[in-house]
Design a protein around this motif. Structure first.
Motif, PDB file in Angstrom:
ATOM      1  N   LEU A  42       0.833  -1.198   0.000  1.00  0.00           N
ATOM      2  CA  LEU A  42       0.000   0.000   0.000  1.00  0.00           C
ATOM      3  C   LEU A  42       0.872   1.254   0.000  1.00  0.00           C
ATOM      4  CD1 LEU A  42      -2.779   1.350   0.178  1.00  0.00           C
ATOM      5  CD2 LEU A  42      -2.660   1.089   2.676  1.00  0.00           C
ATOM      6  N   GLU A  43       1.919   1.249   0.816  1.00  0.00           N
ATOM      7  CA  GLU A  43       2.829   2.394   0.850  1.00  0.00           C
ATOM      8  C   GLU A  43       3.482   2.617  -0.516  1.00  0.00           C
ATOM      9  OE1 GLU A  43       4.454   2.717   5.413  1.00  0.00           O
ATOM     10  OE2 GLU A  43       5.239   1.091   4.171  1.00  0.00           O
ATOM     11  N   GLN A  44       3.862   1.528  -1.155  1.00  0.00           N
ATOM     12  CA  GLN A  44       4.484   1.647  -2.472  1.00  0.00           C
ATOM     13  C   GLN A  44       3.493   2.180  -3.503  1.00  0.00           C
ATOM     14  OE1 GLN A  44       5.892  -2.364  -3.009  1.00  0.00           O
ATOM     15  NE2 GLN A  44       7.852  -1.974  -1.975  1.00  0.00           N
ATOM     16  N   ALA A  45       2.243   1.717  -3.440  1.00  0.00           N
ATOM     17  CA  ALA A  45       1.228   2.172  -4.386  1.00  0.00           C
ATOM     18  C   ALA A  45       0.901   3.647  -4.186  1.00  0.00           C
ATOM     19  CB  ALA A  45      -0.035   1.326  -4.241  1.00  0.00           C
ATOM     20  N   LEU A  46       0.911   4.088  -2.935  1.00  0.00           N
ATOM     21  CA  LEU A  46       0.607   5.495  -2.635  1.00  0.00           C
ATOM     22  C   LEU A  46       1.830   6.392  -2.783  1.00  0.00           C
ATOM     23  CD1 LEU A  46      -1.614   5.005   0.554  1.00  0.00           C
ATOM     24  CD2 LEU A  46      -2.401   5.769  -1.685  1.00  0.00           C
ATOM     25  N   GLY A  47       3.006   5.785  -2.688  1.00  0.00           N
ATOM     26  CA  GLY A  47       4.219   6.587  -2.727  1.00  0.00           C
ATOM     27  C   GLY A  47       4.425   7.401  -1.466  1.00  0.00           C
ATOM     28  N   ARG A  48       3.902   6.899  -0.347  1.00  0.00           N
ATOM     29  CA  ARG A  48       4.010   7.612   0.935  1.00  0.00           C
ATOM     30  C   ARG A  48       4.273   6.606   2.055  1.00  0.00           C
ATOM     31  NH1 ARG A  48       0.372  12.892   0.985  1.00  0.00           N
ATOM     32  NH2 ARG A  48       0.105  13.216  -1.250  1.00  0.00           N
ATOM     33  N   GLU A  49       5.043   7.046   3.041  1.00  0.00           N
ATOM     34  CA  GLU A  49       5.285   6.215   4.220  1.00  0.00           C
ATOM     35  C   GLU A  49       4.148   6.422   5.205  1.00  0.00           C
ATOM     36  OE1 GLU A  49       8.948   5.201   7.292  1.00  0.00           O
ATOM     37  OE2 GLU A  49       8.727   7.238   6.506  1.00  0.00           O
ATOM     38  N   LEU A  50       3.500   5.338   5.584  1.00  0.00           N
ATOM     39  CA  LEU A  50       2.320   5.414   6.444  1.00  0.00           C
ATOM     40  C   LEU A  50       2.606   5.067   7.896  1.00  0.00           C
ATOM     41  CD1 LEU A  50      -0.208   3.643   4.037  1.00  0.00           C
ATOM     42  CD2 LEU A  50       0.190   6.105   4.300  1.00  0.00           C
ATOM     43  N   PHE A  51       3.638   4.253   8.132  1.00  0.00           N
ATOM     44  CA  PHE A  51       3.903   3.770   9.485  1.00  0.00           C
ATOM     45  C   PHE A  51       5.362   3.984   9.883  1.00  0.00           C
ATOM     46  CE2 PHE A  51       0.497   0.971   7.922  1.00  0.00           C
ATOM     47  CZ  PHE A  51      -0.457   1.170   8.909  1.00  0.00           C
ATOM     48  N   LEU A  52       5.570   4.215  11.174  1.00  0.00           N
ATOM     49  CA  LEU A  52       6.880   4.112  11.796  1.00  0.00           C
ATOM     50  C   LEU A  52       6.903   2.775  12.520  1.00  0.00           C
ATOM     51  CD1 LEU A  52       7.263   7.735  13.248  1.00  0.00           C
ATOM     52  CD2 LEU A  52       8.336   6.787  11.191  1.00  0.00           C
ATOM     53  N   ARG A  53       7.725   1.857  12.065  1.00  0.00           N
ATOM     54  CA  ARG A  53       7.713   0.490  12.579  1.00  0.00           C
ATOM     55  C   ARG A  53       8.761   0.331  13.673  1.00  0.00           C
ATOM     56  NH1 ARG A  53       6.474   0.774   7.261  1.00  0.00           N
ATOM     57  NH2 ARG A  53       4.940  -0.700   6.393  1.00  0.00           N
ATOM     58  N   SER A  54       8.369  -0.376  14.745  1.00  0.00           N
ATOM     59  CA  SER A  54       9.298  -0.653  15.841  1.00  0.00           C
ATOM     60  C   SER A  54       8.889  -1.947  16.508  1.00  0.00           C
ATOM     61  CB  SER A  54       9.283   0.486  16.867  1.00  0.00           C
ATOM     62  OG  SER A  54       8.050   0.510  17.569  1.00  0.00           O
ATOM     63  N   GLN A  55       9.661  -2.399  17.474  1.00  0.00           N
ATOM     64  CA  GLN A  55       9.339  -3.637  18.182  1.00  0.00           C
ATOM     65  C   GLN A  55       8.067  -3.503  19.004  1.00  0.00           C
ATOM     66  OE1 GLN A  55      12.819  -4.662  20.425  1.00  0.00           O
ATOM     67  NE2 GLN A  55      13.800  -5.690  18.701  1.00  0.00           N
ATOM     68  N   THR A  56       7.697  -2.277  19.352  1.00  0.00           N
ATOM     69  CA  THR A  56       6.493  -2.073  20.170  1.00  0.00           C
ATOM     70  C   THR A  56       5.237  -1.910  19.339  1.00  0.00           C
ATOM     71  OG1 THR A  56       6.898   0.319  20.242  1.00  0.00           O
ATOM     72  CG2 THR A  56       7.816  -1.027  22.030  1.00  0.00           C
ATOM     73  N   GLY A  57       5.356  -1.864  17.999  1.00  0.00           N
ATOM     74  CA  GLY A  57       4.161  -1.770  17.177  1.00  0.00           C
ATOM     75  C   GLY A  57       4.331  -0.852  15.987  1.00  0.00           C
ATOM     76  N   TYR A  58       3.227  -0.496  15.391  1.00  0.00           N
ATOM     77  CA  TYR A  58       3.178   0.374  14.220  1.00  0.00           C
ATOM     78  C   TYR A  58       2.575   1.713  14.631  1.00  0.00           C
ATOM     79  CZ  TYR A  58       4.325  -3.028  10.523  1.00  0.00           C
ATOM     80  OH  TYR A  58       4.966  -3.914   9.688  1.00  0.00           O
ATOM     81  N   ARG A  59       3.344   2.798  14.459  1.00  0.00           N
ATOM     82  CA  ARG A  59       2.854   4.131  14.769  1.00  0.00           C
ATOM     83  C   ARG A  59       2.677   4.910  13.473  1.00  0.00           C
ATOM     84  NH1 ARG A  59       5.668   8.694  16.658  1.00  0.00           N
ATOM     85  NH2 ARG A  59       7.578   7.442  16.751  1.00  0.00           N
ATOM     86  N   LEU A  60       1.568   5.644  13.367  1.00  0.00           N
ATOM     87  CA  LEU A  60       1.266   6.353  12.133  1.00  0.00           C
ATOM     88  C   LEU A  60       2.190   7.544  11.917  1.00  0.00           C
ATOM     89  CD1 LEU A  60      -2.631   6.388  12.258  1.00  0.00           C
ATOM     90  CD2 LEU A  60      -1.207   5.047  10.724  1.00  0.00           C
ATOM     91  N   THR A  61       2.610   7.725  10.680  1.00  0.00           N
ATOM     92  CA  THR A  61       3.302   8.952  10.294  1.00  0.00           C
ATOM     93  C   THR A  61       2.264  10.049  10.065  1.00  0.00           C
ATOM     94  OG1 THR A  61       3.150   8.413   7.950  1.00  0.00           O
ATOM     95  CG2 THR A  61       5.089   7.592   9.141  1.00  0.00           C
ATOM     96  N   GLY A  62       2.710  11.230   9.706  1.00  0.00           N
ATOM     97  CA  GLY A  62       1.763  12.297   9.379  1.00  0.00           C
ATOM     98  C   GLY A  62       0.868  11.916   8.219  1.00  0.00           C
TER      99      GLY A  62
END
Length: 291
Positions: A42-62
């Motif tokens: 989905l990120e590749q199709a949109l050309g935008r980064e949607l999540f900040l990924r870490s061991q504690t989970g997925y946090r939304l970017t702007g």
């Protein structure tokens, strides 16, 4: 840009709301690995980064937060169209977001929340993550803290206490073993407490609080539970007093723009009455029959 299927956006909504792949897998029926791959696509199709990924989970970017806001509006419109198609437009829906154990209490008392004379329907969204109401994702939320969002109204609903429990008459030779919820899903203070205070004695982990209680009841170890759950369970016994640092105030939260809607106001009032009737046991005051 190639058109993106609505299904991909629905999976994004699940991951964004649950805050991680494992919890979203429970609600979508897909594996965490599949969900992770679909989010990358989905990120590749949109050309935008949607999540900040870490061991504690997925946090939304702007960009992720903006997409979530847009999709919530689309989702609400889609639901209204579907209800209209099915002929249910005249029957309102009250959406309640709440944690595992308050949901357990509410389900036991659903007849007090919705009677046979009521025309509205109830939708329960059960999750340990913070209930989302700012953009009308839900109509009523039960939270462990007073909301800071300016467009939300809150009703205080008493204190909630927590304590350690074990199976009744179960003893161990040496240090007691502990049961805990895994790191990814330990989003509440009481779920994190065993890892912070008895990490070296944890013998088993689960990803859902209901399974935590099941293992404690089976005698597998100690576990931290809300007192209104542990004290009312005849198969369990409390170890010591409640844990002071885990005690918190509970709040019934609504969107300011919707809280005067008759069905939402009625359900909120009934929830307040239900929690008030359980005020003592919620606050850790044991039933007189248990000493």
């Amino acid at each position: 840009m190639k058109d993106i299927d609505w299904d991909a956006y629905q999976l994004f909504l699940a991951v964004a709301r649950q805050g991680g792949l494992t919890a979203a897998a429970e609600t979508t029926g897909l594996s965490a690995a599949t969900l992770g791959r679909r989010m990358v696509e989905l990120e590749q199709a949109l050309g935008r980064e949607l999540f900040l990924r870490s061991q504690t989970g997925y946090r939304l970017t702007g960009d992720g937060s903006q997409l979530l806001e847009h999709l919530i509006e689309l989702e609400a419109g889609s639901k209204r169209v579907e209800e209209w198609r099915r002929g249910k437009a005249g029957q309102s829906l009250v959406r309640i977001s709440l944690g595992t154990w308050i949901a357990w209490l509410l389900c036991q008392n659903m007849a007090l929340i919705r009677t046979s004379r009521d025309e509205f329907r109830i939708d329960l969204h059960v999750a340990e993550q913070r209930s989302r109401l700012s953009h009308r994702e839900n109509d009523i939320g039960l939270r462990a803290f007073e909301p800071e969002e300016p467009n939300l109204a809150a009703i205080p609903a008493g204190d909630v206490a927590y304590a350690a429990y074990r199976a009744r008459n179960r003893d161990w030779i040496g240090p007691e073993p502990w049961i805990a919820v895994d790191d990814e899903n330990a989003v509440s203070a009481y779920l994190r407490w065993p890892r912070q205070n008895a990490s070296e004695r944890i013998v088993a982990t689960v990803n859902r609080p209901r399974s935590l209680r099941d293992l404690v009841r089976a005698g597998a170890g100690l576990g931290v539970l809300p007192c209104f759950v542990g004290d009312l369970d005849p198969t369990l016994e409390r170890i010591g007093e409640d844990i002071p640092e885990l005690r918190h105030r509970q709040w019934i939260v609504m969107n300011n723009d919707d809280r005067h809607r008759s069905d939402i106001r009625l359900v909120a009032n009934r929830l307040e009455k239900l929690l008030k009737s359980h005020r003592d046991i919620l606050a850790g005051k044991r039933p007189s029959t248990r000493g």
